[in-house]
Motif scaffolding. Structure first.
Motif, PDB file in Angstrom:
ATOM      1  N   UNK A 631       0.791  -1.231   0.000  1.00  0.00           N
ATOM      2  CA  UNK A 631       0.000   0.000   0.000  1.00  0.00           C
ATOM      3  C   UNK A 631       0.823   1.280   0.000  1.00  0.00           C
ATOM      4  N   UNK A 632       2.150   1.178   0.022  1.00  0.00           N
ATOM      5  CA  UNK A 632       2.989   2.366  -0.002  1.00  0.00           C
ATOM      6  C   UNK A 632       3.324   2.762  -1.443  1.00  0.00           C
ATOM      7  N   UNK A 633       3.839   3.996  -1.580  1.00  0.00           N
ATOM      8  CA  UNK A 633       4.236   4.480  -2.908  1.00  0.00           C
ATOM      9  C   UNK A 633       5.316   3.577  -3.500  1.00  0.00           C
ATOM     10  N   UNK A 634       6.229   3.129  -2.662  1.00  0.00           N
ATOM     11  CA  UNK A 634       7.213   2.125  -3.042  1.00  0.00           C
ATOM     12  C   UNK A 634       7.050   0.910  -2.128  1.00  0.00           C
ATOM     13  N   UNK A 635       7.413  -0.264  -2.628  1.00  0.00           N
ATOM     14  CA  UNK A 635       7.430  -1.435  -1.757  1.00  0.00           C
ATOM     15  C   UNK A 635       8.509  -1.235  -0.695  1.00  0.00           C
ATOM     16  N   UNK A 636       8.203  -1.651   0.515  1.00  0.00           N
ATOM     17  CA  UNK A 636       9.182  -1.569   1.602  1.00  0.00           C
ATOM     18  C   UNK A 636       9.379  -2.963   2.176  1.00  0.00           C
ATOM     19  N   UNK A 637      10.596  -3.474   2.078  1.00  0.00           N
ATOM     20  CA  UNK A 637      10.950  -4.732   2.733  1.00  0.00           C
ATOM     21  C   UNK A 637      11.548  -4.369   4.088  1.00  0.00           C
ATOM     22  N   UNK A 638      10.977  -4.870   5.169  1.00  0.00           N
ATOM     23  CA  UNK A 638      11.471  -4.530   6.504  1.00  0.00           C
ATOM     24  C   UNK A 638      12.811  -5.200   6.777  1.00  0.00           C
ATOM     25  N   UNK A 639      12.905  -6.492   6.538  1.00  0.00           N
ATOM     26  CA  UNK A 639      14.136  -7.290   6.592  1.00  0.00           C
ATOM     27  C   UNK A 639      14.651  -7.579   8.004  1.00  0.00           C
ATOM     28  N   UNK A 640      13.911  -7.217   9.036  1.00  0.00           N
ATOM     29  CA  UNK A 640      14.359  -7.580  10.389  1.00  0.00           C
ATOM     30  C   UNK A 640      13.162  -7.757  11.323  1.00  0.00           C
ATOM     31  N   UNK A 660      15.824   0.206  10.396  1.00  0.00           N
ATOM     32  CA  UNK A 660      17.215   0.490  10.071  1.00  0.00           C
ATOM     33  C   UNK A 660      17.803  -0.402   8.997  1.00  0.00           C
ATOM     34  N   UNK A 661      17.223  -1.574   8.761  1.00  0.00           N
ATOM     35  CA  UNK A 661      17.728  -2.479   7.730  1.00  0.00           C
ATOM     36  C   UNK A 661      16.801  -2.558   6.523  1.00  0.00           C
ATOM     37  N   UNK A 662      15.741  -1.753   6.518  1.00  0.00           N
ATOM     38  CA  UNK A 662      14.725  -1.874   5.475  1.00  0.00           C
ATOM     39  C   UNK A 662      15.254  -1.443   4.113  1.00  0.00           C
ATOM     40  N   UNK A 663      14.523  -1.840   3.084  1.00  0.00           N
ATOM     41  CA  UNK A 663      14.918  -1.516   1.715  1.00  0.00           C
ATOM     42  C   UNK A 663      13.681  -1.123   0.924  1.00  0.00           C
ATOM     43  N   UNK A 668       7.212  -1.912  -9.568  1.00  0.00           N
ATOM     44  CA  UNK A 668       7.270  -2.872 -10.669  1.00  0.00           C
ATOM     45  C   UNK A 668       8.379  -3.892 -10.489  1.00  0.00           C
ATOM     46  N   UNK A 669       9.195  -3.772  -9.440  1.00  0.00           N
ATOM     47  CA  UNK A 669      10.224  -4.769  -9.175  1.00  0.00           C
ATOM     48  C   UNK A 669       9.631  -5.926  -8.376  1.00  0.00           C
ATOM     49  N   UNK A 670       9.982  -7.142  -8.768  1.00  0.00           N
ATOM     50  CA  UNK A 670       9.478  -8.318  -8.048  1.00  0.00           C
ATOM     51  C   UNK A 670      10.529  -8.891  -7.117  1.00  0.00           C
ATOM     52  N   UNK A 671      11.802  -8.580  -7.379  1.00  0.00           N
ATOM     53  CA  UNK A 671      12.866  -9.081  -6.515  1.00  0.00           C
ATOM     54  C   UNK A 671      14.012  -8.083  -6.532  1.00  0.00           C
ATOM     55  N   UNK A 672      14.942  -8.256  -5.609  1.00  0.00           N
ATOM     56  CA  UNK A 672      16.061  -7.336  -5.496  1.00  0.00           C
ATOM     57  C   UNK A 672      17.285  -8.126  -5.056  1.00  0.00           C
ATOM     58  N   UNK A 673      18.454  -7.680  -5.477  1.00  0.00           N
ATOM     59  CA  UNK A 673      19.715  -8.295  -5.070  1.00  0.00           C
ATOM     60  C   UNK A 673      20.317  -7.423  -3.979  1.00  0.00           C
ATOM     61  N   UNK A 674      20.616  -7.993  -2.847  1.00  0.00           N
ATOM     62  CA  UNK A 674      21.184  -7.223  -1.738  1.00  0.00           C
ATOM     63  C   UNK A 674      22.007  -8.149  -0.860  1.00  0.00           C
ATOM     64  N   UNK A 675      22.878  -7.538  -0.067  1.00  0.00           N
ATOM     65  CA  UNK A 675      23.678  -8.340   0.866  1.00  0.00           C
ATOM     66  C   UNK A 675      22.787  -8.875   1.976  1.00  0.00           C
ATOM     67  N   UNK A 676      23.243  -9.934   2.633  1.00  0.00           N
ATOM     68  CA  UNK A 676      22.468 -10.518   3.725  1.00  0.00           C
ATOM     69  C   UNK A 676      22.367  -9.537   4.887  1.00  0.00           C
ATOM     70  N   UNK A 677      21.146  -9.369   5.389  1.00  0.00           N
ATOM     71  CA  UNK A 677      20.915  -8.523   6.550  1.00  0.00           C
ATOM     72  C   UNK A 677      19.755  -9.114   7.348  1.00  0.00           C
ATOM     73  N   UNK A 678      19.727  -8.833   8.630  1.00  0.00           N
ATOM     74  CA  UNK A 678      18.674  -9.390   9.471  1.00  0.00           C
ATOM     75  C   UNK A 678      19.241 -10.082  10.688  1.00  0.00           C
ATOM     76  N   UNK A 679      18.427 -10.913  11.323  1.00  0.00           N
ATOM     77  CA  UNK A 679      18.806 -11.584  12.568  1.00  0.00           C
ATOM     78  C   UNK A 679      18.747 -13.095  12.374  1.00  0.00           C
ATOM     79  N   UNK A 680      19.795 -13.821  12.761  1.00  0.00           N
ATOM     80  CA  UNK A 680      19.786 -15.281  12.632  1.00  0.00           C
ATOM     81  C   UNK A 680      18.558 -15.891  13.292  1.00  0.00           C
TER      82      UNK A 680
END
Length: 832
Positions: A631-640, A660-663, A668-680
């Protein structure tokens, strides 16, 4: 001065208030348009400077609805309740007798007051919404789409939303503040929370609640400190009636009640019960000329010194008299009264404890002194280990050591807050347990100036010249780096000012004033500390001070750019930020019940959340993530997503925090390439490819769902190797069709709703599918939780739950080590 209700009243302010009040009608009969007790859909009320009723607690009341009956007897009204000096207002319910001196007994927005021209709307779809004068959302009943037909204020003071069949959809009785009225029940899972003071109606320190095992009154700290505990199993509620406070309990599907408390005087006049800002539970009633205390229910069980703030923080109470802790063995005085004339306000340290000077910390042992709370933090230890643990922990302010009189080994309790201590004039030598109390104090460092004799003049001269040459080189390098860093900071600050929809920008001096020089620390996060503050309008906030270099800058920018421009009821609101020189701070709304992990991982039966509370929390998290993803103007991945990043407000509404780790990615993007981030433990398996979608948040959500329902962490090293991993147990129990075995055993209510909990576990299992394409979107999860969509069949339970992921290409062993490091919780709010 209290945060937003001013206690001091100057003569001019008094005269101004008198002139205002005297110009308003003094009784409801004077109003040209008498208030009804029922309102239809599509009705709105505005908090204008219009027809008011004066109140004895220095407030102005603008009625919206009146309970049925005559205005010449006990009754209720709901409307806007505004303080006469600040003109900050609550949407509230008040009780009155003969329409004079109405008393506040419920409010919707006690922590978020509104101003004149605020609006209350009963919308066409059945939602009751309060918005401030500028249109900012403040509060809602969240009843849209539930067939609401109207709003009713009953003769018992219950504000009710009714459907077309005249059935109740929502009622204020289910959301108590600090008071109960006749016929109102306080049910298990709900609580009364005191106000700060008579003139400051925001959340105070005292709470009263019903648990499975008793009736508890406690003061908010970390952990909560009980000062009254009445144990009785299978309690369901207490009900306030004319003459009694009845306790209800359920046994073999039947409900019984009895009255263990002192009788409450029966009366035909108005009467209500309130948990006071001092921790007392009192009943008040109207007596001829005003409101009078009828009975103090807690005084039947507690002495003056049993109340946690009877003598304030660090004060020692002895037969109602207050003193400060005495001198140490060497005569050093560490504490003094905050006010010599009002010793009940407590004591303060002469030298405040600083975490940066831990080498000067020591423990002051108090003789013949006891404390009302003892919650075991360390079992089967000795007194020295207990003391050293407190000294090494900055948040520890005192250590209690309890042991059998004939044994040196015992239990240790570490206190992060020290409230009133109790003087024990004579200790019984035959007591089975002995308790020692140690207060952490700080000694002022002593500077010793030692003069050194001159050495060889030639060596000194050579050393000086060499040092001077080295200093010049360092100064040149420093100047170069300083200008380069300053240019970078200025570019960052200019960038923030260009982002549309940014929250308020504060100066560092503003935030020092708001937090009283960062004096009240709420907790620590991965990149810094969190402090409590109060804005000039009285709103409590949590100020997160980021510490570090490059990674902190990235986290700060990500947080401001992400949450600064989005608004949703299930996302923690970013009120403002500070980007000034080296200072990077974030200002959030304060969430008084802290982070979710403190409510599901403690193993305390008395504080265990019930099924409905956990179900609501899961739904709230899902709604927040659905908004971010779709529902946002851009997709937001929280990632944590993890329990430490889910915060709870006073009504246990859950909000997603820590971006702090969101992207952000384009729609129109379905996937993204990024370094690993988050909590084990919360990382989806596709992180190993570095190509991710929003389904990584769905996976983390699935892990959190299981933790909420099972009441344990996904990785618990205290368990056997077979039971260490929650996903491993879940897989095994699902294949055996025995998921009920892993429901949180600390909550009887969860066990009673076992079938519903197991269905919810299947929702978590659906979100944990190894193939991300088989996981549902968060909007589908919301529909499942609302009963609009069925859970997919034929779920796979081949979860990956290794605590140590394989090496990541190009990252080496350090990446794997970092990924398995113990996560550090972040907090935007005070602990429970």
């Amino acid at each position: 001065m209290s945060p937003y209700w001013m206690d001091a009243r100057s003569n001019s302010a008094f005269l101004f208030a008198f002139l205002i009040i005297s110009s308003f009608p003094s009784t409801f009969a004077d109003l040209s348009d008498p208030c009804p007790n029922f309102a239809n859909l599509s009705t709105a009320w505005t908090n204008t400077r219009g027809e008011w009723v004066n109140s004895s607690d220095w407030a102005l009341v603008k009625p919206i609805l009146l309970s049925p009956g005559e205005t010449s007897g006990p009754g209720f009204l709901c409307g806007f309740h505004c303080h006469y000096e600040s003109f900050l207002c609550l949407f509230a319910i008040l009780i009155f007798q003969d329409v004079y001196s109405p008393q506040l007994v419920w409010s919707a927005n006690r922590n978020r007051p509104v101003r004149f021209n605020a609006t209350l709307r009963l919308t066409e779809d059945g939602n009751l919404i309060l918005a401030d004068a500028d249109g900012t959302f403040v509060w809602s009943t969240n009843t849209a789409g539930k067939s609401v037909s109207g709003l009713n204020l009953t003769e018992t003071g219950n504000l009710v939303l009714l459907d077309r069949n005249n059935e109740m959809v929502w009622q204020s009785f289910d959301h108590p503040t600090d008071s109960l009225v006749l016929q109102q029940k306080l049910v298990r899972g709900k609580k009364l929370i005191s106000s700060v003071s008579a003139s400051n109606w925001t959340h105070g320190l005292f709470s009263l609640s019903i648990t499975n095992y008793g009736f508890d009154a406690y003061i908010q700290s970390n952990p909560p400190q009980l000062y009254y505990e009445w144990e009785y199993s299978f309690l369901t509620s207490i009900q306030y009636t004319n003459g009694n406070l009845s306790v209800y309990y359920r046994w073999e599907d039947e409900e019984f009640n009895f009255t263990p408390f002192a009788p409450i005087p029966r009366t035909l006049s108005a009467q209500y019960m309130r948990l006071g800002s001092d921790g007392h539970l009192r009943v008040f009633q109207w007596q001829e000329t005003g409101w009078q205390e009828a009975v103090d229910l807690t005084d039947e069980f507690l002495t003056e010194c049993d109340y946690p703030l009877a003598c304030g923080k660090y004060g020692i109470c002895s037969a109602g008299q207050c003193t400060c802790p005495g001198a140490s063995d060497n005569g050093t005085i560490y504490f003094r009264p905050i006010n010599e004339r009002q010793t009940n306000l407590g004591c303060s340290a002469i030298t405040p404890i600083s975490c940066q000077l831990s080498q000067y910390h020591s423990l002051l042992e108090l003789q013949n002194t006891s404390y009302s709370t003892f919650q075991v933090d360390m079992q089967s230890t000795d007194v020295e280990i207990c003391k050293q643990t407190c000294l090494k922990n900055c948040s520890c302010k005192a250590a209690l050591f309890r042991h059998p009189s004939n044994h040196s080994s015992g239990d240790c309790c570490l206190l992060s807050d020290v409230f009133t201590l109790q003087n024990m004039e004579t200790l019984n030598p035959t007591d089975y347990f002995s308790t020692s109390l140690f207060l952490k104090v700080e000694n002022s460092p002593t500077e010793n100036v030692v003069e050194k004799k001159a050495g060889n003049a030639r060596i000194i001269l050579g050393s000086s010249l060499g040092a001077l040459f080295g200093v010049l080189i360092l100064i040149g390098a420093f100047i170069f780096l300083f200008w380069k860093r300053r240019d970078s900071k200025e570019a960052e600050e200019d960038h923030l000012d260009c982002i549309p929809g940014m929250p308020t920008r504060f100066s560092f001096e503003d935030l020092k004033a708001i937090t009283e020089n960062f004096s009240c620390k709420l907790g620590e996060g991965g990149f810094g500390s969190v402090f409590q503050g109060t804005l000039s309008n009285g709103i409590k906030v949590a100020v997160k001070q980021l510490e570090g270099l490059g990674q902190v800058k990235k986290s700060f920018l990500a947080e401001v750019e992400t949450i600064g421009s989005v608004h949703h009821v299930n996302l923690v609101r970013l009120i403002g930020f500070c980007a000034e020189k080296s200072h990077r701070l974030l200002v959030y709304e304060c969430m008084c019940n802290g982070s979710l992990d403190k409510w599901i991982f403690h193993g305390n039966r008395d504080l265990a959340l019930g099924w409905q509370s956990r179900r609501k929390i899961i739904l709230d998290i899902a709604k927040g993530l659905s908004y971010l993803h779709e529902d946002c103007r851009q997709k937001i991945f929280h990632l944590d997503i993890k329990p430490q990043n889910i915060l709870l407000d006073e009504d246990f509404n859950a909000k997603v925090s820590d971006f702090g780790l969101s992207k952000l990615i384009d729609k129109d993007q379905s996937q993204v390439v990024t370094r690993m981030r988050g909590t084990p433990g919360y990382l989806a398996p596709e992180w190993l490819t570095s190509i991710i979608t929003e389904k990584v948040d769905v996976y983390s959500f699935g892990v959190v769902v299981l933790e909420i329902l099972c009441g344990r962490k996904n990785l618990d090293r205290s368990q056997t190797e077979e039971d260490m991993h929650l996903l491993g147990i879940f897989k095994r129990k699902a294949e055996e069709n025995r998921l009920a075995d892993i429901i949180d055993k600390c909550s009887e209510d969860m066990q009673l709703h076992g079938a519903d909990v197991v269905e919810m576990m299947k929702v978590g299992g659906w979100c944990l599918q190894s193939d991300f394409a088989r996981r549902p979107s968060m909007s589908v999860v919301v529909k499942v939780l609302e009963g609009l969509v069925d859970i997919e069949d034929n779920l796979e339970y081949s979860f990956s739950y290794s605590p140590r992921p394989p090496k990541i290409a190009g990252m080496g062993n350090k990446a794997a080590d970092a990924a398995t490091a113990e996560p550090i919780p972040s907090a935007l709010s005070g602990p429970r």
